[in-house]
Scaffold this motif. Structure first.
Motif, PDB file in Angstrom:
ATOM      1  N   ARG A  35       0.834  -1.209   0.000  1.00 32.22           N
ATOM      2  CA  ARG A  35       0.000   0.000   0.000  1.00 32.22           C
ATOM      3  C   ARG A  35       0.865   1.255   0.000  1.00 32.22           C
ATOM      4  O   ARG A  35       0.561   2.226  -0.686  1.00 32.22           O
ATOM      5  N   LEU A  36       1.948   1.236   0.759  1.00 31.73           N
ATOM      6  CA  LEU A  36       2.844   2.387   0.775  1.00 31.73           C
ATOM      7  C   LEU A  36       3.504   2.580  -0.593  1.00 31.73           C
ATOM      8  O   LEU A  36       3.593   3.702  -1.103  1.00 31.73           O
ATOM      9  N   ALA A  37       3.949   1.479  -1.184  1.00 32.54           N
ATOM     10  CA  ALA A  37       4.649   1.565  -2.473  1.00 32.54           C
ATOM     11  C   ALA A  37       3.722   1.974  -3.608  1.00 32.54           C
ATOM     12  O   ALA A  37       4.191   2.414  -4.660  1.00 32.54           O
ATOM     13  N   SER A  38       2.421   1.856  -3.426  1.00 33.44           N
ATOM     14  CA  SER A  38       1.480   2.227  -4.483  1.00 33.44           C
ATOM     15  C   SER A  38       1.303   3.743  -4.592  1.00 33.44           C
ATOM     16  O   SER A  38       0.722   4.230  -5.566  1.00 33.44           O
ATOM     17  N   VAL A  39       1.812   4.488  -3.617  1.00 30.94           N
ATOM     18  CA  VAL A  39       1.690   5.949  -3.636  1.00 30.94           C
ATOM     19  C   VAL A  39       2.781   6.529  -4.530  1.00 30.94           C
ATOM     20  O   VAL A  39       3.966   6.261  -4.318  1.00 30.94           O
ATOM     21  N   PRO A  40       2.439   7.311  -5.530  1.00 33.21           N
ATOM     22  CA  PRO A  40       3.473   7.918  -6.379  1.00 33.21           C
ATOM     23  C   PRO A  40       4.460   8.735  -5.554  1.00 33.21           C
ATOM     24  O   PRO A  40       4.055   9.508  -4.680  1.00 33.21           O
ATOM     25  N   GLY A  41       5.757   8.536  -5.805  1.00 34.47           N
ATOM     26  CA  GLY A  41       6.781   9.266  -5.064  1.00 34.47           C
ATOM     27  C   GLY A  41       7.110   8.678  -3.711  1.00 34.47           C
ATOM     28  O   GLY A  41       7.847   9.298  -2.925  1.00 34.47           O
ATOM     29  N   ALA A  42       6.601   7.468  -3.424  1.00 34.83           N
ATOM     30  CA  ALA A  42       6.838   6.866  -2.105  1.00 34.83           C
ATOM     31  C   ALA A  42       8.319   6.654  -1.813  1.00 34.83           C
ATOM     32  O   ALA A  42       8.737   6.649  -0.649  1.00 34.83           O
ATOM     33  N   SER A  43       9.125   6.486  -2.852  1.00 37.92           N
ATOM     34  CA  SER A  43      10.549   6.191  -2.644  1.00 37.92           C
ATOM     35  C   SER A  43      11.284   7.315  -1.936  1.00 37.92           C
ATOM     36  O   SER A  43      12.360   7.102  -1.374  1.00 37.92           O
ATOM     37  N   ALA A  44      10.717   8.517  -1.924  1.00 37.10           N
ATOM     38  CA  ALA A  44      11.353   9.618  -1.204  1.00 37.10           C
ATOM     39  C   ALA A  44      11.331   9.395   0.299  1.00 37.10           C
ATOM     40  O   ALA A  44      12.133   9.988   1.034  1.00 37.10           O
ATOM     41  N   VAL A  45      10.438   8.523   0.766  1.00 38.02           N
ATOM     42  CA  VAL A  45      10.275   8.284   2.208  1.00 38.02           C
ATOM     43  C   VAL A  45      10.442   6.812   2.564  1.00 38.02           C
ATOM     44  O   VAL A  45      11.132   6.456   3.524  1.00 38.02           O
ATOM     45  N   PHE A  46       9.807   5.940   1.798  1.00 39.69           N
ATOM     46  CA  PHE A  46       9.720   4.528   2.152  1.00 39.69           C
ATOM     47  C   PHE A  46      10.980   3.775   1.730  1.00 39.69           C
ATOM     48  O   PHE A  46      11.275   3.655   0.549  1.00 39.69           O
ATOM     49  N   ARG A  47      11.717   3.261   2.725  1.00 40.81           N
ATOM     50  CA  ARG A  47      12.965   2.551   2.432  1.00 40.81           C
ATOM     51  C   ARG A  47      12.743   1.072   2.154  1.00 40.81           C
ATOM     52  O   ARG A  47      13.498   0.440   1.417  1.00 40.81           O
ATOM     53  N   GLY A  48      11.707   0.475   2.743  1.00 38.10           N
ATOM     54  CA  GLY A  48      11.440  -0.936   2.490  1.00 38.10           C
ATOM     55  C   GLY A  48      10.841  -1.603   3.704  1.00 38.10           C
ATOM     56  O   GLY A  48      10.476  -0.946   4.676  1.00 38.10           O
ATOM     57  N   GLY A  49      10.745  -2.931   3.629  1.00 40.35           N
ATOM     58  CA  GLY A  49      10.135  -3.660   4.729  1.00 40.35           C
ATOM     59  C   GLY A  49      10.678  -5.056   4.871  1.00 40.35           C
ATOM     60  O   GLY A  49      11.342  -5.593   3.979  1.00 40.35           O
ATOM     61  N   VAL A  50      10.365  -5.643   6.011  1.00 38.46           N
ATOM     62  CA  VAL A  50      10.725  -7.024   6.313  1.00 38.46           C
ATOM     63  C   VAL A  50       9.436  -7.786   6.596  1.00 38.46           C
ATOM     64  O   VAL A  50       8.658  -7.377   7.468  1.00 38.46           O
ATOM     65  N   ILE A  51       9.204  -8.855   5.824  1.00 40.42           N
ATOM     66  CA  ILE A  51       8.046  -9.719   6.090  1.00 40.42           C
ATOM     67  C   ILE A  51       8.523 -10.838   7.003  1.00 40.42           C
ATOM     68  O   ILE A  51       9.179 -11.788   6.561  1.00 40.42           O
ATOM     69  N   ALA A  52       8.218 -10.702   8.264  1.00 37.05           N
ATOM     70  CA  ALA A  52       8.682 -11.658   9.278  1.00 37.05           C
ATOM     71  C   ALA A  52       7.475 -12.454   9.763  1.00 37.05           C
ATOM     72  O   ALA A  52       6.935 -12.197  10.847  1.00 37.05           O
ATOM     73  N   TYR A  53       7.080 -13.433   8.972  1.00 39.09           N
ATOM     74  CA  TYR A  53       5.847 -14.157   9.269  1.00 39.09           C
ATOM     75  C   TYR A  53       6.065 -15.216  10.355  1.00 39.09           C
ATOM     76  O   TYR A  53       5.257 -15.377  11.251  1.00 39.09           O
ATOM     77  N   HIS A  54       7.171 -15.942  10.265  1.00 33.55           N
ATOM     78  CA  HIS A  54       7.457 -16.991  11.238  1.00 33.55           C
ATOM     79  C   HIS A  54       8.176 -16.396  12.453  1.00 33.55           C
ATOM     80  O   HIS A  54       9.004 -15.489  12.305  1.00 33.55           O
ATOM     81  N   PRO A  55       7.893 -16.908  13.668  1.00 33.95           N
ATOM     82  CA  PRO A  55       8.557 -16.371  14.865  1.00 33.95           C
ATOM     83  C   PRO A  55      10.081 -16.367  14.771  1.00 33.95           C
ATOM     84  O   PRO A  55      10.738 -15.437  15.252  1.00 33.95           O
ATOM     85  N   GLU A  56      10.677 -17.395  14.130  1.00 42.02           N
ATOM     86  CA  GLU A  56      12.130 -17.435  14.046  1.00 42.02           C
ATOM     87  C   GLU A  56      12.667 -16.260  13.226  1.00 42.02           C
ATOM     88  O   GLU A  56      13.746 -15.725  13.521  1.00 42.02           O
ATOM     89  N   VAL A  57      11.940 -15.859  12.183  1.00 42.55           N
ATOM     90  CA  VAL A  57      12.372 -14.722  11.366  1.00 42.55           C
ATOM     91  C   VAL A  57      12.308 -13.438  12.184  1.00 42.55           C
ATOM     92  O   VAL A  57      13.197 -12.578  12.102  1.00 42.55           O
ATOM     93  N   LYS A  58      11.274 -13.310  12.991  1.00 42.48           N
ATOM     94  CA  LYS A  58      11.171 -12.140  13.870  1.00 42.48           C
ATOM     95  C   LYS A  58      12.372 -12.066  14.808  1.00 42.48           C
ATOM     96  O   LYS A  58      12.955 -10.991  15.027  1.00 42.48           O
ATOM     97  N   GLN A  59      12.753 -13.214  15.338  1.00 46.68           N
ATOM     98  CA  GLN A  59      13.846 -13.239  16.304  1.00 46.68           C
ATOM     99  C   GLN A  59      15.203 -13.034  15.638  1.00 46.68           C
ATOM    100  O   GLN A  59      16.041 -12.259  16.119  1.00 46.68           O
ATOM    101  N   GLN A  60      15.429 -13.691  14.513  1.00 47.81           N
ATOM    102  CA  GLN A  60      16.746 -13.667  13.884  1.00 47.81           C
ATOM    103  C   GLN A  60      17.011 -12.366  13.124  1.00 47.81           C
ATOM    104  O   GLN A  60      18.133 -11.848  13.153  1.00 47.81           O
ATOM    105  N   LEU A  61      16.003 -11.833  12.455  1.00 47.39           N
ATOM    106  CA  LEU A  61      16.224 -10.635  11.638  1.00 47.39           C
ATOM    107  C   LEU A  61      15.891  -9.330  12.351  1.00 47.39           C
ATOM    108  O   LEU A  61      16.481  -8.291  12.047  1.00 47.39           O
ATOM    109  N   LEU A  62      14.966  -9.389  13.288  1.00 46.69           N
ATOM    110  CA  LEU A  62      14.493  -8.146  13.882  1.00 46.69           C
ATOM    111  C   LEU A  62      14.797  -8.015  15.367  1.00 46.69           C
ATOM    112  O   LEU A  62      14.473  -6.984  15.978  1.00 46.69           O
ATOM    113  N   GLY A  63      15.389  -9.046  15.942  1.00 43.98           N
ATOM    114  CA  GLY A  63      15.770  -8.957  17.358  1.00 43.98           C
ATOM    115  C   GLY A  63      14.627  -9.097  18.326  1.00 43.98           C
ATOM    116  O   GLY A  63      14.723  -8.639  19.478  1.00 43.98           O
ATOM    117  N   VAL A  64      13.545  -9.758  17.923  1.00 45.72           N
ATOM    118  CA  VAL A  64      12.433  -9.997  18.839  1.00 45.72           C
ATOM    119  C   VAL A  64      12.858 -11.074  19.840  1.00 45.72           C
ATOM    120  O   VAL A  64      13.367 -12.125  19.448  1.00 45.72           O
TER     121      VAL A  64
END
Length: 416
Positions: A292-321
Motif C-alpha cells: 500500500r505504501l509503495a502504491s503511492v506515487p513518489g513513495a521512494s522519497a520516504v519509504f525505504r522498504g520492509g521485512v516480512i517476518a511471518y514466522h517467529p524465528e524470522v522475527k527473532q533472527q532478523l528483527l531482534g524480537v
C-alpha cells in the motif's frame, strides 16, 4: 433542471459489467450545476425499457439513456424511443452514407445490420458528435427531453462533453455549478461522527447550502462529503472549502486527508515534510502494508522498504524480537525497532497478530498488536479487529499508519 440516467443492458443487471458510465455522467452533471436524483439500470427488454423511460420522464426534466444503440437484435433503445413517442423508425439516408463512409475510411467491411443504426423516430435528431459508428439521438417529448448515447465509455464521454452537457445547460436556462469536497476520517464510527456533527448539520439544514453526507468506506475510513451549489464553479468551490475548514476544526485529528487522499499517502506526505524516512516490519499483514505504501506515487522519497517476518524465528533472527510470545505489544515494538535499525530509517512500523480463523498463542482471531517507533518516541496498541483474514489485514494496515499519524505527527505539531 434535474436529469435522470438510465443504463441499458442485461449484462449490467447480471454483474458481468460494472456500470461506471452512470457514475461518470452523474459527476459531469454536477460539475455543470444540473441535479440528478435517480439512476436506473434496465435490461434488454423492450417493454421494461419503455416503462423505465416513462417513469423517468414523469419525475425528471431530462433523461440520458446510455447503451442499446448497437446494430444487433438486443439493442433496443431506438425502438423504445419510437414506442415512447408513438412514431415508426425511419432510415435516414444521410446517416446511412455517413456510416458507410466511416467503415470505408477504416478499411473495414460493413455488416448490413449496421444500417439499423441509421433508423430513428421522425421527431428525433442525431447528436452531431459521433466518434463511433453508433449515432446518438436527441428526442424532445411532451414531458422532457431524452438523450440516447452509446454504452461504449469513450464514445459516450465524447458525446456528453461535446454536445449533451451544453445542450442541457442551454435548455435549463439557469446556469449553475456544483462543487464537492470530501474529508477523509479514521477512528470514529458513522453514528459517532454523525453525533459530533449534528449541531452543524442542523445549522446547514436551515440554509440548505452546503449539504453534508456520510460515506462509509470500510477499511478506508469514513468520508464526510460537502456539496455546494452556486452561480459558478469558483463560488461553489469557495463555499465547500470554507465548510471543509470549519469541519476540520470540529473533528480535529479524526481528519487525515481530503478528496483523493488515503491514509498511506497522508502519512508519507507528512513524513516527507519532516524529512523522515520509513521502514516496516510485517507479520500478519504479510507485505500488504508495504504494498500500500509503495502504491503511492513518489513513495521512494520516504519509504525505504520492509521485512516480512511471518514466522517467529524470522522475527527473532532478523528483527531482534526476544524469545517468547509474538502476539504482544513488546514483540511489535521490537519488530519496529528492528526494521528501523536494519533498514536505516528514521521511523519504524510493525504489525503482528492473529489473522485467523484459528487462535494463536491463546489469542482469538482479530487480536492485533501494532507499534511505531520514531525519533524521540514509541507507541504501541492492541486491537480486536472484526471480519475475516483479509479484512483484519486491511484494518491492521490503516490502523498502524493512523497510530503513527496521531502519536508522532500530532506530537511534532504540538512541539512546533
Amino acid at each position: 433542471m434535474n436529469v435522470e440516467v438510465v443504463a441499458v443492458g442485461t449484462e449490467l443487471l447480471l454483474g458481468q459489467i460494472v456500470d461506471t458510465n452512470s457514475s461518470w455522467i452523474g459527476e459531469q452533471l454536477a460539475l455543470v450545476g444540473l441535479d440528478s436524483f435517480f439512476q436506473t439500470k434496465v435490461g434488454d427488454n423492450l417493454d421494461r425499457l419503455v416503462d423505465t423511460l416513462r417513469r423517468a420522464l414523469d419525475r425528471s426534466d431530462a433523461v440520458i439513456v446510455c447503451g442499446g444503440l448497437g446494430p444487433t437484435q438486443d439493442d433496443l433503445t431506438r425502438e423504445a424511443l419510437g414506442v415512447l413517442v408513438e412514431e415508426p423508425l425511419d432510415e435516414d439516408d444521410t446517416m446511412v452514407e455517413r456510416i458507410i463512409e466511416m467503415f470505408g475510411s477504416r478499411g473495414r467491411r460493413m455488416p448490413m445490420n449496421n444500417l439499423n443504426q441509421a433508423r430513428k423516430p421522425a421527431s428525433a435528431e442525431f447528436i452531431p458528435v459521433m466518434p463511433g459508428t453508433a449515432p446518438g439521438l436527441v428526442l424532445p417529448t411532451q414531458h422532457g427531453v431524452v438523450y440516447a448515447v452509446p454504452g461504449v465509455p469513450w464514445e459516450m464521454k465524447e458525446m456528453l462533453t461535446g454536445f449533451v452537457l451544453g445542450d442541457l445547460s442551454r435548455r435549463s436556462g439557469d446556469p449553475a455549478a456544483i462543487a464537492s469536497r470530501t474529508l477523509r476520517t479514521w477512528g470514529e464510527s458513522e453514528s459517532g461522527l454523525s453525533e459530533m456533527l449534528a449541531p452543524r448539520m442542523a445549522e446547514l439544514d436551515e440554509v440548505g447550502n452546503p449539504t453534508l453526507a456520510f460515506l462509509a468506506s470500510g477499511f478506508e475510513g469514513l468520508k464526510v462529503r460537502i456539496t455546494a451549489k452556486a452561480a459558478d464553479a469558483a463560488a461553489a468551490t469557495e463555499i465547500v472549502d470554507e465548510e471543509a475548514d470549519h469541519l476540520r476544526a470540529l473533528l480535529g485529528p479524526l481528519v487525515f486527508g481530503r478528496d483523493g487522499d488515503n491514509m498511506e499517502s497522508a502519512v508519507l506526505a507528512a513524513l516527507e515534510a519532516r524529512g523522515h524516512t520509513l521502514a516496516v516490519a510485517e507479520s500478519l499483514t504479510g507485505g500488504l502494508l508495504g504494498s500500500r505504501l509503495a502504491s503511492v506515487p513518489g513513495a521512494s522519497a520516504v519509504f525505504r522498504g520492509g521485512v516480512i517476518a511471518y514466522h517467529p524465528e524470522v522475527k527473532q533472527q532478523l528483527l531482534g524480537v526476544p524469545d517468547g510470545p509474538v502476539v504482544t505489544e513488546e514483540a511489535a515494538l521490537a519488530m519496529a525497532r528492528g526494521a528501523r535499525s536494519s533498514l536505516g530509517a528514521d521511523v519504524g512500523l510493525a504489525t503482528t497478530g492473529v489473522a485467523g480463523p484459528e487462535e494463536l498463542e491463546g489469542q482469538r482471531a482479530g487480536t492485533v498488536c501494532l507499534a511505531a517507533v520514531w525519533p524521540g518516541g514509541e507507541a504501541s496498541t492492541t486491537l480486536g479487529l472484526p471480519g475475516g483474514r483479509q479484512q483484519i489485514r486491511e484494518f491492521s494496515c490503516i490502523s498502524v499508519l493512523d497510530l503513527l499519524r496521531r502519536r508522532m505527527l500530532v506530537d511534532d505539531d504540538a512541539e512546533a
